[in-house]
Scaffold this motif. Structure first.
Motif, short mmCIF file in Angstrom:
data_model
loop_
_atom_site.label_atom_id
_atom_site.label_comp_id
_atom_site.label_asym_id
_atom_site.label_seq_id
_atom_site.Cartn_x
_atom_site.Cartn_y
_atom_site.Cartn_z
N SER A 147 -9.11 -6.82 -2.51
CA SER A 147 -8.47 -7.16 -3.76
C SER A 147 -7.27 -8.15 -3.56
O SER A 147 -6.53 -8.22 -2.75
N VAL A 148 -6.99 -9.22 -4.60
CA VAL A 148 -5.78 -9.92 -4.52
C VAL A 148 -5.09 -10.08 -5.71
O VAL A 148 -5.62 -10.02 -6.76
N ILE A 149 -3.93 -9.83 -5.60
CA ILE A 149 -2.88 -10.13 -6.81
C ILE A 149 -1.94 -11.22 -6.52
O ILE A 149 -1.65 -11.57 -5.60
N THR A 150 -1.96 -12.03 -7.62
CA THR A 150 -1.07 -13.03 -7.71
C THR A 150 0.05 -13.03 -8.63
O THR A 150 -0.14 -12.82 -9.83
N LEU A 151 1.22 -13.28 -8.23
CA LEU A 151 2.45 -13.38 -9.27
C LEU A 151 2.69 -14.79 -9.55
O LEU A 151 2.91 -15.54 -8.53
N PRO A 152 2.74 -15.43 -10.79
CA PRO A 152 3.27 -16.60 -11.16
C PRO A 152 4.71 -16.64 -10.98
O PRO A 152 5.60 -15.67 -10.54
N SER A 153 5.55 -17.64 -11.52
CA SER A 153 6.94 -17.70 -11.62
C SER A 153 7.50 -16.62 -12.35
O SER A 153 6.93 -16.18 -13.42
N ASN A 154 8.72 -16.43 -11.97
CA ASN A 154 9.48 -15.47 -12.64
C ASN A 154 9.13 -14.14 -12.90
O ASN A 154 9.03 -13.49 -14.10
N SER A 155 8.66 -13.45 -11.78
CA SER A 155 7.63 -12.15 -12.00
C SER A 155 8.24 -11.31 -10.81
O SER A 155 8.83 -11.82 -9.92
N ALA A 156 8.27 -9.87 -11.20
CA ALA A 156 8.66 -9.07 -10.24
C ALA A 156 7.51 -7.83 -10.42
O ALA A 156 7.22 -7.24 -11.25
N LEU A 157 7.28 -7.09 -9.14
CA LEU A 157 6.41 -6.02 -9.01
C LEU A 157 6.78 -5.31 -7.92
O LEU A 157 7.12 -5.65 -6.82
N GLN A 158 6.47 -3.94 -8.10
CA GLN A 158 6.76 -2.89 -6.93
C GLN A 158 5.42 -2.38 -6.67
O GLN A 158 4.48 -2.05 -7.54
N ILE A 159 5.21 -2.16 -5.33
CA ILE A 159 3.92 -1.30 -4.97
C ILE A 159 4.26 0.00 -5.09
O ILE A 159 4.94 0.64 -3.97
N ALA A 160 3.67 0.65 -6.02
CA ALA A 160 4.23 2.23 -6.08
C ALA A 160 3.34 3.12 -5.22
O ALA A 160 3.91 4.12 -4.90
N ARG A 161 2.13 2.74 -5.41
CA ARG A 161 1.27 3.62 -4.34
C ARG A 161 0.31 2.82 -3.82
O ARG A 161 -0.43 1.88 -4.38
N LEU A 162 0.11 2.83 -2.60
CA LEU A 162 -1.07 2.06 -1.74
C LEU A 162 -1.35 3.06 -0.45
O LEU A 162 -1.05 3.10 0.61
N ARG A 163 -2.39 3.64 -0.62
CA ARG A 163 -2.98 4.59 0.24
C ARG A 163 -4.37 4.83 0.06
O ARG A 163 -5.14 4.49 -0.90
N LYS A 164 -4.87 5.66 1.20
CA LYS A 164 -6.27 5.98 1.01
C LYS A 164 -6.41 7.72 1.22
O LYS A 164 -5.87 8.10 2.24
N LEU A 165 -6.95 8.10 0.16
CA LEU A 165 -6.93 9.78 0.29
C LEU A 165 -8.02 10.14 1.25
O LEU A 165 -9.31 9.70 1.00
N LEU A 166 -7.83 11.12 2.26
CA LEU A 166 -8.58 11.43 2.99
C LEU A 166 -9.86 12.38 2.78
O LEU A 166 -10.67 12.11 3.24
N ILE A 167 -9.57 13.25 1.59
CA ILE A 167 -10.46 14.04 1.22
C ILE A 167 -11.67 13.46 0.66
O ILE A 167 -12.71 13.85 0.84
N THR A 168 -11.36 12.49 0.07
CA THR A 168 -12.68 11.58 -0.64
C THR A 168 -12.74 10.15 -0.12
O THR A 168 -13.70 9.38 -0.38
N ASP A 169 -12.01 9.93 1.06
CA ASP A 169 -12.31 8.42 1.57
C ASP A 169 -11.99 7.23 0.29
O ASP A 169 -12.86 6.52 0.65
N SER A 170 -11.07 7.63 -0.38
CA SER A 170 -11.22 6.63 -1.77
C SER A 170 -9.48 6.06 -1.75
O SER A 170 -8.61 6.54 -1.16
N ILE A 171 -9.51 4.88 -2.32
CA ILE A 171 -8.28 4.23 -2.44
C ILE A 171 -7.60 4.68 -3.56
O ILE A 171 -8.05 5.12 -4.61
N ASP A 172 -6.40 4.65 -3.58
CA ASP A 172 -5.30 5.23 -4.67
C ASP A 172 -4.22 3.98 -4.60
O ASP A 172 -3.18 4.17 -4.10
N TYR A 173 -4.58 2.92 -5.44
CA TYR A 173 -3.49 1.95 -5.46
C TYR A 173 -2.87 1.99 -6.91
O TYR A 173 -3.42 2.38 -7.95
N GLU A 174 -1.63 1.75 -6.88
CA GLU A 174 -0.54 1.69 -8.21
C GLU A 174 0.27 0.67 -8.01
O GLU A 174 1.08 0.92 -7.06
#
Length: 444
Positions: A147-174
């Motif tokens: 996946s690709v995320i793009t911020l334009p001018s005058n923007s602010a973003l925090q990566i709150a959650r960026l992980r892969k859950l082992l029990i389901t081998d699934s991504i968990d992004y927030e």
């Protein structure tokens, strides 16, 4: 009502209540903590709460919480195929990462509560990192799943959650958008438990393989979401049922929780600016779109608009932007509705070929000197032409020049027109571009 009738009604009510609970155990489970902060696990042969806690929970003893949430009577016995609700906060995971794919201007990042610093190409960012763009800037991040995320001018973003859950081998992004905007192109999910959410202070957007834009205006207390393709579910601060968008629709979310949905404006049609751009400044125009109050132009080196080199808005369907180096580019136009929603994009290609810039003509000791400047990549050869103002017949027609000037003597008095063509030889193409004719006078 008689006593017998009353007893009969009570008996029927109790039977219905017991039967309803027995026939609909999932309804009781649905009342437990779940939703965005939990996953549903299907019990397999040999599973117990003890073994699940040992294999998949961060703290082994947290199986007791799972027991309480799911109302499991015996932690050593679980029916095969039973559904268990597991809070994400309890689950083991493997950290994922985001890397800086492209940026321009003032793009900064901070990790671990530290101060903001300028980003670098390929820089890796993890959970908890914060990214900020300044005026006339942009930043694109590539996530582990493509996946690709793009911020334009005058923007602010925090990566709150960026992980892969082992029990389901699934991504968990927030991702948490603090201000400005972000465009997300989310790769199609490979796992039914994959989750990608983008939050702002008043709304949450949950996606499954889609292309969408999100904006947050803190001053107005308003958020916007625009779905280009795929599917999008939006929940506002009122915590009512999700509002689901289909492609080519957008939503305006107010701080009170109201959500206004409307169809996005169509992509503007290009009027001028395609093909080759030869002048020092870039110029484009698009056809006016009914209902638009403004227009936006983005320029990138790639069709996915990861490497953005220009981003301007205009109240009219005409644009003039700063110069760019020679090369092949992509231009993306959108129309902005009165609601503030940005419409569907129209993408076009153009070539930047600022091959020569003339510097005028002047009288010298050996004759009249005509000068120009050559720019761009590749081997260049110049073609000089001179004619009188009143006739198209060429007085001078010199091709294959390697220098940046030519000296002509013995020109009779009169008014002349001259231009320079540049032939550029590159591995991709051989191309010739001409300047506009310029006037030159020789007095008697």
């Amino acid at each position: 009502m008689t006593l017998r009738a009353s007893l009969t009604c009570c008996l029927l009510f109790l039977v219905a209540l017991v039967c309803g609970a027995a026939l609909a155990p999932d309804r009781a489970l649905a009342q437990q903590p779940g939703g965005d902060d939990a996953i549903t696990y299907t019990v397999r042969k040999g599973d117990t709460l003890i073994t699940l806690g040992r294999a998949w929970l961060i703290r082994e003893g947290d199986w007791k919480q799972v027991q309480r949430i799911n109302r499991v009577a015996d932690p050593h016995r679980l029916p095969v195929a039973r559904k268990l609700i597991l809070p994400v906060r309890l689950l083991k995971f493997r950290p994922a990462s985001a890397s800086v794919a492209a940026f321009r201007g003032d793009a900064r990042s901070a990790a671990g509560g530290g101060g903001l610093q300028a980003v670098t190409m390929g820089q890796s960012l993890g959970e908890g990192a914060r990214v900020v763009t300044g005026p006339a800037s942009s930043l694109s991040l590539a996530l582990s799943d493509g996946s690709v995320i793009t911020l334009p001018s005058n923007s602010a973003l925090q990566i709150a959650r960026l992980r892969k859950l082992l029990i389901t081998d699934s991504i968990d992004y927030e991702l948490a958008l603090e201000s400005g905007g972000v465009r997300s192109r989310v790769s199609p999910f490979r796992n039914r438990d994959d989750r990608f959410r983008l939050r702002n202070p008043i709304a949450v957007s949950a996606v499954r393989g889609t292309d969408f834009r999100t904006h947050y205006d803190a001053q107005q207390g308003q958020a916007r979401a625009e779905l280009i393709e795929g599917g999008l579910a939006i929940s506002g601060p009122a915590k009512t049922a999700d509002t689901r968008l289909v492609a080519e629709f957008g939503a305006v979310i107010g701080k009170s929780g109201g959500i206004l949905v409307e169809q996005l404006l169509p992509p503007p049609a290009l009027a001028t600016g395609g093909g080759k751009q030869r002048n020092p400044m870039l110029a484009f125009s698009v056809e006016a779109v009914p209902g638009a109050r403004a227009y936006r132009l983005q320029i990138a080196r790639d069709s996915g608009f990861v490497d953005i080199v220009g981003d301007v808005s205009s109240p009219s369907p005409a644009f003039v932007t700063d110069a760019l180096p020679n090369g092949n580019y992509f231009a993306r136009f959108t129309a902005i509705a009165t609601s503030g929603l940005e419409g569907m994009p129209g993408t076009f290609t153009f070539k930047r070929r600022l091959a020569t810039a003339t510097q005028g003509a002047a009288a010298g000791e050996d004759g009249y000197v005509f000068r120009w400047i050559g720019t761009g990549d590749g081997l260049r050869r110049y073609h000089f032409q001179l004619r009188t103002q009143d006739t198209p017949n060429l007085v001078v027609d010199e091709a294959g020049l390697t220098g940046s000037s030519i000296i002509l003597g013995d020109l009779p008095p009169g008014r002349y027109m001259w231009r320079v063509g540049t032939t550029t030889f590159t591995p991709e193409e051989t191309d010739i571009d001409w300047t506009e004719f310029e006037s030159f006078s020789i007095d008697e």
